[in-house]
Design an enzyme around this catalytic site. Structure first.
Site, mmCIF file in Angstrom:
data_model
loop_
_atom_site.group_PDB
_atom_site.id
_atom_site.type_symbol
_atom_site.label_atom_id
_atom_site.label_comp_id
_atom_site.label_asym_id
_atom_site.label_seq_id
_atom_site.Cartn_x
_atom_site.Cartn_y
_atom_site.Cartn_z
ATOM 1 N N LYS A 1 0.791 -1.226 0.000
ATOM 2 C CA LYS A 1 0.000 0.000 0.000
ATOM 3 C C LYS A 1 0.828 1.284 0.000
ATOM 4 O O LYS A 1 0.358 2.336 -0.443
ATOM 5 C CB LYS A 1 -0.942 0.005 1.206
ATOM 6 C CG LYS A 1 -2.083 -1.003 1.118
ATOM 7 C CD LYS A 1 -3.109 -0.575 0.081
ATOM 8 C CE LYS A 1 -4.356 -1.449 0.152
ATOM 9 N NZ LYS A 1 -5.407 -0.974 -0.776
ATOM 10 N N SER B 1 0.817 -10.088 -0.673
ATOM 11 C CA SER B 1 0.641 -8.634 -0.686
ATOM 12 C C SER B 1 0.830 -7.957 0.662
ATOM 13 O O SER B 1 1.027 -6.742 0.719
ATOM 14 C CB SER B 1 -0.746 -8.278 -1.234
ATOM 15 O OG SER B 1 -1.758 -8.903 -0.453
#
Length: 414
Positions: free
Chosen positions: A66, A316
């Site tokens: 992110k 992720s």
């Protein structure tokens, strides 16, 4: 596991993010985002029948991808916008990305997080410099609160996935992956709102249109299959999954257009598969990965024969609450057949329980918990019911233990 092949966008239609955008984002992130490692997995390669590589974005700064999109978005603000500060909403990973990106750029940040967000993520967001406000039960409610705050204060809203700059920033992971693993044929990515998959699709399909892109969603929070079927983003009535990082009730408009045009397939995975994937990351890869980050591996475990290799799976994120990790590991061990729960009836006499423990020791089953029931009206006056929780070596061992107890004369109730 279900799968859905998305329809193609109209040929020639212009997408909101292009390869040049991703390349500019890559330059912006120079010295900011780490080039995370790609590790091979012998176990998964054996399972799939082709080389499997793990893109370890769980080792990125802030513990997830992110930071990439958040930094690119905030770096692109004007001086006047930066003075007004930024606001975001997130269950944790985007929150930390925005907090660190804003701090690095000297911008004040306020982050709204849902009530019940993992405490380590809340604490980390504050430590990166953001002011945290708790609001809403799900990310969609938290998003609305953050938007209202932006309208009232003039702060710039940094969406977790629905903005071209954010998508371009996430797409830099695709550029890295192609450089690190040029032989790749299939890339598997977890999907919530769609920013990561969309950004990677832009980069990968522009440079390697032959690579197959597969997105993975949790069954209880899979907004993309019905949205793709409808031809537009549609909201789920409810969303439920342990994978809070991909628990998003509606696809973003920007990533939806890209995923609709470029992504080859969206699959869904069960909670059991997510648990087993997280357990595999710890046991085999020695990596701490959150359930959302393990979703690509859940897809591999669910249907290993359905992927063409060489394959790359994107881990992720690794920001997982220790309490959630503990529960998920237990769930994963149960799903893998390494926990066995039994209820047996014994004679209520001295030595009966000791004899049972001896039998379990012979069967090489580790006793985790024992409880007695003496007040059930179904029991005889001289009977006791014992509930056992055992650690076993797998499904076959579970069958052996239960069969051995029955052969030894024990009444197995369940």
């Amino acid at each position: 596991m279900a799968s859905s092949a998305p329809p193609r966008a109209t040929p020639g239609s212009e997408l909101p993010v292009c390869l040049d955008d991703v390349r500019r984002a890559h330059k912006t992130l120079s010295g900011i985002a780490r080039t995370t490692a790609v590790e091979g997995s012998r176990h998964l390669s054996s399972l799939v029948g082709a080389p499997v590589h793990l893109k370890c974005e769980n080792l990125q700064r802030t513990g997830s991808f992110k930071l990439r999109g958040a930094y690119v978005r905030i770096a692109g603000l004007s001086a006047q916008e930066r003075r007004r500060g930024v606001v975001a909403a997130s269950a944790g990973n985007h929150a930390q990305g925005v907090a660190l990106a804003a701090s690095l750029l000297g911008v004040a940040s306020t982050v709204f997080m849902p009530v019940g967000a993992p405490l380590p993520k809340v604490a980390a967001t504050r430590e990166y410099g953001a002011r945290v406000r708790m609001h809403g039960q799900v990310v969609d409610e938290t998003l609305e609160a953050a938007k209202e705050y932006a309208y009232a204060t003039g702060a710039v809203f940094i969406h977790p996935f629905d903005h071209p700059d954010v998508v371009a920033g996430q797409g830099t992971l695709g550029l890295e992956l192609l450089e690190q693993c040029p032989e790749v044929r299939t890339v598997v990515v977890g999907v919530g709102g769609g920013g990561l998959l969309a950004g990677m699709a832009v980069a990968i399909k522009a440079l390697r249109p032959d690579v197959r892109l597969v997105g993975v969603q949790a069954e209880g929070a899979a907004a993309y299959p019905p949205s793709l079927a409808a031809g537009r983003p549609t909201a789920l009535e409810s969303a439920s999954t342990m994978a809070d990082g991909i628990k998003v009730g509606r696809p973003g408009d920007v990533p939806f257009r890209i995923i609709d045009a470029l992504v080859d397939e969206i699959r869904t995975v069960s909670e059991d598969a997510l648990s087993r994937a997280l357990l595999l990351c710890l046991e085999r890869a020695k990596l701490v990965v959150e359930p959302a980050g393990a979703s690509p591996l859940a897809a591999l475990l669910s249907a290993p024969d359905s992927f063409e290799g060489p394959l790359a799976a994107v881990l992720s994120g690794g920001n997982v609450d220790p309490l959630v990790l503990q529960r998920t590991l237990r769930h994963g061990m149960a799903a893998a057949g390494r926990y066995l729960s039994l209820r047996l009836r014994l004679s209520d006499r001295p030595g009966a329980l000791a004899a049972l423990m001896s039998e379990l020791s012979t069967a090489d089953a580790n006793v985790l918990d024992v409880s007695h029931v003496r007040t059930d009206p179904r029991l005889g006056l001289d009977e006791v019911e014992v509930e056992l929780h055992l650690e076993t070596k797998g499904p076959e061992h579970c069958v052996e233990v239960a069969s051995g107890l029955r052969a030894a004369g024990y009444t197995v109730v369940s």
